[in-house]
Scaffold this motif. Structure first.
Motif, PDB file in Angstrom:
ATOM      1  N   TYR A   1       0.970  -1.220  -0.055  1.00 28.96           N
ATOM      2  CA  TYR A   1       0.069   0.148  -0.011  1.00 28.96           C
ATOM      3  C   TYR A   1       0.884   1.484   0.005  1.00 28.96           C
ATOM      4  O   TYR A   1       1.700   1.514   1.058  1.00 28.96           O
ATOM      5  CB  TYR A   1      -0.838  -0.041   1.192  1.00 28.96           C
ATOM      6  CG  TYR A   1      -1.869  -1.027   1.440  1.00 28.96           C
ATOM      7  CD1 TYR A   1      -3.271  -0.839   0.743  1.00 28.96           C
ATOM      8  CD2 TYR A   1      -1.487  -2.369   1.960  1.00 28.96           C
ATOM      9  CE1 TYR A   1      -4.224  -2.088   1.130  1.00 28.96           C
ATOM     10  CE2 TYR A   1      -2.506  -3.330   2.079  1.00 28.96           C
ATOM     11  CZ  TYR A   1      -3.777  -3.066   1.609  1.00 28.96           C
ATOM     12  OH  TYR A   1      -4.657  -4.006   1.643  1.00 28.96           O
ATOM     13  N   GLY A   2       0.508   2.063  -0.955  1.00 26.70           N
ATOM     14  CA  GLY A   2       1.438   3.387  -0.814  1.00 26.70           C
ATOM     15  C   GLY A   2       0.812   4.226  -0.194  1.00 26.70           C
ATOM     16  O   GLY A   2      -0.545   4.537  -0.250  1.00 26.70           O
ATOM     17  N   ARG A   3       1.150   5.212   0.633  1.00 27.51           N
ATOM     18  CA  ARG A   3       0.608   5.914   1.557  1.00 27.51           C
ATOM     19  C   ARG A   3       0.666   7.602   1.029  1.00 27.51           C
ATOM     20  O   ARG A   3       1.570   7.873   0.540  1.00 27.51           O
ATOM     21  CB  ARG A   3       1.223   5.771   2.728  1.00 27.51           C
ATOM     22  CG  ARG A   3       0.508   6.832   4.069  1.00 27.51           C
ATOM     23  CD  ARG A   3       1.446   6.424   5.251  1.00 27.51           C
ATOM     24  NE  ARG A   3       0.483   7.218   6.587  1.00 27.51           N
ATOM     25  CZ  ARG A   3       0.413   8.527   6.800  1.00 27.51           C
ATOM     26  NH1 ARG A   3       1.080   9.413   6.135  1.00 27.51           N
ATOM     27  NH2 ARG A   3      -0.407   8.906   7.413  1.00 27.51           N
ATOM     28  N   SER A   4      -0.329   8.317   1.360  1.00 24.29           N
ATOM     29  CA  SER A   4      -0.480   9.664   1.006  1.00 24.29           C
ATOM     30  C   SER A   4      -0.995  10.318   2.400  1.00 24.29           C
ATOM     31  O   SER A   4      -1.860   9.767   3.091  1.00 24.29           O
ATOM     32  CB  SER A   4      -1.075  10.169  -0.119  1.00 24.29           C
ATOM     33  OG  SER A   4      -2.614   9.473  -0.057  1.00 24.29           O
ATOM     34  N   SER A   5      -0.877  11.801   2.591  1.00 27.74           N
ATOM     35  CA  SER A   5      -1.476  12.299   3.825  1.00 27.74           C
ATOM     36  C   SER A   5      -1.643  13.812   3.349  1.00 27.74           C
ATOM     37  O   SER A   5      -0.878  14.471   2.743  1.00 27.74           O
ATOM     38  CB  SER A   5      -0.449  12.208   4.855  1.00 27.74           C
ATOM     39  OG  SER A   5      -1.077  12.939   6.022  1.00 27.74           O
ATOM     40  N   GLY A   6      -2.888  14.238   3.641  1.00 28.82           N
ATOM     41  CA  GLY A   6      -3.453  15.422   3.135  1.00 28.82           C
ATOM     42  C   GLY A   6      -3.317  15.532   1.463  1.00 28.82           C
ATOM     43  O   GLY A   6      -3.068  16.689   0.973  1.00 28.82           O
ATOM     44  N   GLY A   7      -3.568  14.337   0.850  1.00 23.28           N
ATOM     45  CA  GLY A   7      -3.702  14.532  -0.452  1.00 23.28           C
ATOM     46  C   GLY A   7      -2.222  14.504  -1.155  1.00 23.28           C
ATOM     47  O   GLY A   7      -2.049  14.564  -2.561  1.00 23.28           O
ATOM     48  N   VAL A   8      -1.106  14.286  -0.632  1.00 23.47           N
ATOM     49  CA  VAL A   8       0.345  14.206  -0.912  1.00 23.47           C
ATOM     50  C   VAL A   8       0.955  12.928  -0.472  1.00 23.47           C
ATOM     51  O   VAL A   8       0.793  12.351   0.505  1.00 23.47           O
ATOM     52  CB  VAL A   8       1.197  15.386  -0.560  1.00 23.47           C
ATOM     53  CG1 VAL A   8       2.464  15.547  -0.897  1.00 23.47           C
ATOM     54  CG2 VAL A   8       0.270  16.713  -0.847  1.00 23.47           C
ATOM     55  N   ASP A   9       1.683  12.368  -1.555  1.00 25.19           N
ATOM     56  CA  ASP A   9       2.295  11.095  -1.238  1.00 25.19           C
ATOM     57  C   ASP A   9       3.283  11.299  -0.035  1.00 25.19           C
ATOM     58  O   ASP A   9       3.852  12.393   0.094  1.00 25.19           O
ATOM     59  CB  ASP A   9       3.142  10.627  -2.456  1.00 25.19           C
ATOM     60  CG  ASP A   9       2.081  10.147  -3.399  1.00 25.19           C
ATOM     61  OD1 ASP A   9       1.038   9.762  -3.475  1.00 25.19           O
ATOM     62  OD2 ASP A   9       2.831  10.041  -4.584  1.00 25.19           O
ATOM     63  N   THR A  10       3.220  10.338   0.882  1.00 23.01           N
ATOM     64  CA  THR A  10       4.156  10.522   2.191  1.00 23.01           C
ATOM     65  C   THR A  10       5.502   9.727   1.597  1.00 23.01           C
ATOM     66  O   THR A  10       5.640   8.567   1.359  1.00 23.01           O
ATOM     67  CB  THR A  10       3.685   9.577   3.240  1.00 23.01           C
ATOM     68  OG1 THR A  10       2.345   9.928   3.663  1.00 23.01           O
ATOM     69  CG2 THR A  10       4.478   9.691   4.435  1.00 23.01           C
ATOM     70  N   VAL A  11       6.424  10.614   1.516  1.00 22.04           N
ATOM     71  CA  VAL A  11       7.723  10.299   0.993  1.00 22.04           C
ATOM     72  C   VAL A  11       8.965  10.823   2.094  1.00 22.04           C
ATOM     73  O   VAL A  11       8.600  11.556   3.053  1.00 22.04           O
ATOM     74  CB  VAL A  11       8.164  11.053  -0.335  1.00 22.04           C
ATOM     75  CG1 VAL A  11       7.160  10.357  -1.447  1.00 22.04           C
ATOM     76  CG2 VAL A  11       8.227  12.365  -0.144  1.00 22.04           C
ATOM     77  N   ASP A  12       9.947   9.974   1.622  1.00 19.53           N
ATOM     78  CA  ASP A  12      11.311  10.464   2.450  1.00 19.53           C
ATOM     79  C   ASP A  12      11.803  11.642   2.084  1.00 19.53           C
ATOM     80  O   ASP A  12      11.898  11.975   0.812  1.00 19.53           O
ATOM     81  CB  ASP A  12      12.146   9.383   2.393  1.00 19.53           C
ATOM     82  CG  ASP A  12      13.374   9.637   3.238  1.00 19.53           C
ATOM     83  OD1 ASP A  12      13.707   9.209   4.697  1.00 19.53           O
ATOM     84  OD2 ASP A  12      14.312  10.346   3.012  1.00 19.53           O
ATOM     85  N   LYS A  13      12.137  12.701   2.918  1.00 16.23           N
ATOM     86  CA  LYS A  13      12.626  13.836   2.628  1.00 16.23           C
ATOM     87  C   LYS A  13      14.007  13.831   1.845  1.00 16.23           C
ATOM     88  O   LYS A  13      14.246  14.765   0.892  1.00 16.23           O
ATOM     89  CB  LYS A  13      12.764  14.735   3.879  1.00 16.23           C
ATOM     90  CG  LYS A  13      13.327  16.257   3.608  1.00 16.23           C
ATOM     91  CD  LYS A  13      13.316  17.096   5.019  1.00 16.23           C
ATOM     92  CE  LYS A  13      13.917  18.360   4.583  1.00 16.23           C
ATOM     93  NZ  LYS A  13      15.227  18.434   4.043  1.00 16.23           N
ATOM     94  N   ASP A  14      14.992  13.031   2.309  1.00 16.92           N
ATOM     95  CA  ASP A  14      16.306  12.839   1.926  1.00 16.92           C
ATOM     96  C   ASP A  14      16.343  12.056   0.447  1.00 16.92           C
ATOM     97  O   ASP A  14      16.986  12.511  -0.442  1.00 16.92           O
ATOM     98  CB  ASP A  14      17.180  12.272   2.612  1.00 16.92           C
ATOM     99  CG  ASP A  14      17.102  13.247   3.864  1.00 16.92           C
ATOM    100  OD1 ASP A  14      16.974  14.577   3.989  1.00 16.92           O
ATOM    101  OD2 ASP A  14      17.799  12.693   5.068  1.00 16.92           O
TER     102      ASP A  14
END
Length: 348
Positions: free
Chosen positions: A244-257
């Motif tokens: 499952y790919g995750r998003s939060s607030g309509g934006v993909d949850t990704v690693d900052k770096d």
């Protein structure tokens, strides 16, 4: 007079002879051995070939102690650093309907973690149950009392801001505190914390395609906390990766770096009693009584329950623990009011 002198001489000779005999006896008597000092017994943990919180077996052994870190989920703190490596992430309300993450690392450890944020007492209680080294920056009054009582090995940015914890220049406080994993290990040494994994995790795992108890299809999931869309989490199932790919607030949850998207094998939702305890909206959460739960894996959903086992949160069915799919798990802890029926939506 002479008789007295003779008697005194005899007595002196007898005294000297007696002292000599006592000294000789003591010299010949073996010394009483000192009570032996019991050496500190070093922990020798069993070599783990299966990761206790993911069920994976590729990169073991998995003998290092878990680390649990409080990670900021305010929109100003996104994207976060170090969530990709977490075995489990517990998403929990910190105040009002604003959630915060408690990330558990045991099979993998990130280079850096953050932004690190302040603790709540239920974060401390969970980390204690999982025998984790606890990382936070700040605390509520209840959490501070627990930490100062010594219930858990920990490091806190309140004492090490600018040393073990570093502030990024691209964000403003309190959304910019980070700690490297090297500094987490240094903090463990500074506090004489055991580096070894010492508990038995209560989770059961199975490979993809092996669970015949899966329910209706659920390829899209949404979990909400109140009416703020910024704290609505969505998951989309990829049949090819079985994640499952995750998003939060309509934006993909990704690693900052690395910009790598967060993908998990399981999404677990647990319903618990919440009570607001102060004007800041801080919560008291019942982590022990059990209740309703949903498990999403392999694009399907199971309606189950949860219970606390030695303080750890376990999905269960009528026959005991419910198997998670091998891999990473995201755990949503939601209030029993309005409850799962209102907070969770899913569709094929």
């Amino acid at each position: 007079m002479k008789k007295w002198l003779v008697l005194l001489a005899v007595l002196l000779v007898a005294a000297v002879l007696g002292l000599w005999l006592i000294g000789r006896d003591n010299a010949e008597q073996p010394a009483t051995p000192a009570t032996p000092q019991t050496p500190d017994v070093l922990e020798t943990p069993e070599t783990l070939t299966t990761a206790p919180f993911t069920g994976m077996q590729e990169d073991g052994p998995y003998d290092r102690r878990a680390v649990m870190a409080v990670i900021n989920n305010h929109p100003a703190a996104r994207p976060q650093t170090g969530l990709v490596e977490a075995d489990m992430v517990f998403e929990i309300i910190a105040e009002h309907n604003i959630t915060r993450f408690l990330a558990l690392y045991q099979s993998q450890f990130p280079v850096a973690i953050g932004p690190v944020r302040s603790a709540r007492d239920y974060f401390v209680e969970l980390a204690t149950a999982y025998d984790a080294f606890f990382v936070a920056h700040g605390y509520s009054p209840e959490a501070q009392q627990l930490l100062e009582s010594g219930v858990i090995d920990h490091v806190n940015g309140m004492q090490y801001d600018g040393t073990l914890f570093k502030r990024s220049v691209d964000r403003v406080a309190p959304h910019n505190s980070y700690i490297s994993y090297d500094n987490v290990e240094l903090a463990m040494q500074m506090t004489d914390a055991s580096p070894n994994y010492r508990i038995k995790a209560p989770y059961a795992f199975s490979a993809a395609g092996s669970n015949d108890k899966l329910g209706e299809q659920a390829a899209f999931i949404e979990v909400t906390y109140g009416g703020d869309p910024l704290f609505a989490s969505a998951y989309t199932y990829d049949a090819e990766t079985q994640l499952y790919g995750r998003s939060s607030g309509g934006v993909d949850t990704v690693d900052k770096d690395t910009s790598q998207r967060i993908e998990v094998a399981n999404v677990l939702v647990m319903e618990m009693a919440h009570e607001t305890i102060d004007a800041k909206g801080r919560q008291e959460i019942d982590l022990v009584s059990g209740g309703q739960a949903l498990l999403f894996r392999e694009g399907s959903v199971q309606k189950i329950n949860w219970r606390a086992e030695d303080g750890m949160l376990v999905p269960v069915g009528n026959d005991g623990p419910v198997e998670l799919m091998q891999g990473k798990t995201w755990v949503h802890i939601i209030p029993e009011l309005p409850g799962i029926d209102q907070a969770v939506q899913y569709s094929p």
